[in-house]
Design an enzyme around this catalytic site. Structure first.
Site, PDB file in Angstrom:
ATOM      1  N   ASP A 117      38.051  34.560  44.333  1.00 38.38           N
ATOM      2  CA  ASP A 117      38.652  33.677  45.339  1.00 38.38           C
ATOM      3  C   ASP A 117      39.873  32.913  44.834  1.00 38.38           C
ATOM      4  O   ASP A 117      40.193  31.846  45.354  1.00 38.38           O
ATOM      5  CB  ASP A 117      37.605  32.683  45.838  1.00 38.38           C
ATOM      6  CG  ASP A 117      37.075  31.779  44.727  1.00 38.38           C
ATOM      7  OD1 ASP A 117      37.519  31.944  43.555  1.00 38.38           O
ATOM      8  OD2 ASP A 117      36.239  30.916  45.011  1.00 38.38           O
ATOM      9  N   CYS A 147      38.848  31.984  40.019  1.00 35.99           N
ATOM     10  CA  CYS A 147      37.855  32.576  39.122  1.00 35.99           C
ATOM     11  C   CYS A 147      37.878  31.962  37.727  1.00 35.99           C
ATOM     12  O   CYS A 147      36.827  31.745  37.120  1.00 35.99           O
ATOM     13  CB  CYS A 147      38.015  34.083  39.063  1.00 35.99           C
ATOM     14  SG  CYS A 147      39.651  34.652  38.541  1.00 35.99           S
ATOM     15  N   HIS A 160      41.044  39.192  37.000  1.00 34.30           N
ATOM     16  CA  HIS A 160      39.886  38.349  37.318  1.00 34.30           C
ATOM     17  C   HIS A 160      39.200  37.889  36.040  1.00 34.30           C
ATOM     18  O   HIS A 160      39.099  38.641  35.074  1.00 34.30           O
ATOM     19  CB  HIS A 160      38.896  39.142  38.185  1.00 34.30           C
ATOM     20  CG  HIS A 160      37.709  38.358  38.626  1.00 34.30           C
ATOM     21  ND1 HIS A 160      37.702  37.587  39.771  1.00 34.30           N
ATOM     22  CD2 HIS A 160      36.476  38.208  38.080  1.00 34.30           C
ATOM     23  CE1 HIS A 160      36.525  37.011  39.910  1.00 34.30           C
ATOM     24  NE2 HIS A 160      35.765  37.372  38.889  1.00 34.30           N
TER      25      HIS A 160
END
Length: 332
Positions: free
Chosen positions: A136, A139, A245
């Site tokens: 989102d 992270c 991420h």
């Protein structure tokens, strides 16, 4: 300012946007404030018939071709991961973290496990578990919140820690390092839609007095962000970095142990693979690499949607944009 009509799941709203000076990220943030759809989950369409727009957050809003009075439609999609820009690449307090993707992507680089159990590796004292946090744009902050606060909902608190740390150290975090004025950088990093990177990890290592070891899934490289010796606790934590991420890793007696049984900070035994946790973290990265759970933003294939030229990675896209003025790119 120009009116843009926004149709979203909650209704219809007229936005006032600066078509000449705003960025795509600014529009995404306005949409988020109205619709509560995270930028990473926004599918934005415009035109007649409505067509999906290619979202590159750091590009000027003019790259979308919107005009005063146009209508845009936003829907929520869990598969979208259009990203806000990462921290400036000058962020190298300890070691350089690879650049993070800012182009529209069709997946997060984290394929779902075929098992209900998270990925993990055995250690002499339990299992090191891959702790996945939401995809989102927060992270990094969610992972650090899980490690030091045991609660990923405190991601915004971690952003504030970073803002306070930058504000308190004007010598280290000057405009040359930040790439922006200090006030602008702080305002940007406090937005939930903005990624963190090396600058933020350096600030957080110092704040918590703990080494943050970030393991790159694709290469197995360990980037260490170390606190000053005088404030170090002698501990280390582990982040897992896929290229776009961040997740955390923690030690548990068994893979399905409840969260309160997980250890997230570890004494530093060694600076190399003789350290059992660091060794286990690299093995965990190997497991994830075998599942292709990473994204190489330097080599993925792109196409200029203005002229059709094929491009390789973000670097080629940026050079092409500078040379031609073309600003619309998509992934093959």
């Amino acid at each position: 300012m120009a009116p843009i009509r926004l149709r979203h799941p909650k209704g219809v709203t007229t936005l006032q946007v600066d078509l000449d000076n705003a960025s795509v990220q600014d529009l995404q943030q306005q949409i988020y404030e109205i619709s509560e759809i995270l930028p990473s989950q926004q599918e934005i369409r415009s035109g007649y018939p409505p067509l999906s727009l290619t979202i590159i957050p750091e590009l000027p809003l003019s790259s979308l071709g919107l005009k005063s009075g146009d209508q845009v439609i936003v829907n929520q999609t869990v598969s979208s991961s259009a990203r806000a820009p990462s921290s400036p690449p000058k962020a190298t307090p300890v070691s350089s973290q690879p650049p993070q993707a800012s182009l529209s992507r069709s997946n997060s680089g984290r394929p779902a496990s075929s098992s209900s159990d998270p990925d993990h590796v055995d250690t002499p004292n339990g299992v090191l578990v891959h702790r996945i946090v939401p995809d989102d744009n927060s992270c990094l902050f969610s992972s650090v919140a899980l490690i030091f606060e045991q609660d990923i909902r405190k991601a915004q608190k971690i952003r504030q820690v970073v803002a306070d740390g930058i504000r308190a150290d004007m010598e280290t975090y000057n405009e040359a390092i930040l790439g922006l004025s200090r006030d602008n950088y702080i305002a940007t990093i406090l937005k939930p839609s903005t990624w963190g990177g090396a600058i933020e990890l350096g600030v957080l290592a110092r704040h918590y007095g703990t080494e943050i070891a970030s393991i790159d899934v694709e290469t197995g490289r360990v980037d260490r962000f170390e606190p000053p010796l005088e404030t170090s606790t002698g501990n280390r934590c582990i982040l897992v970095y896929s290229g776009i991420h961040y997740d955390a890793a923690s030690l548990a007696p068994m893979v399905d142990a409840p969260p309160e049984w997980h250890q997230t900070v570890f004494p530093i035994i060694s600076t190399d693979e003789e350290d059992p946790i660091l060794s286990a973290a690299k093995k965990l990265a190997t497991v994830l690499r075998g599942k292709k759970a990473y994204t190489n933003t330097a080599t993925f294939d792109l196409k200029c949607e203005d002229c059709g030229q094929g491009l390789k990675g973000e670097k080629d896209a940026r050079v092409h944009a500078q040379q031609t003025g073309h600003l619309r790119f998509g992934e093959y």
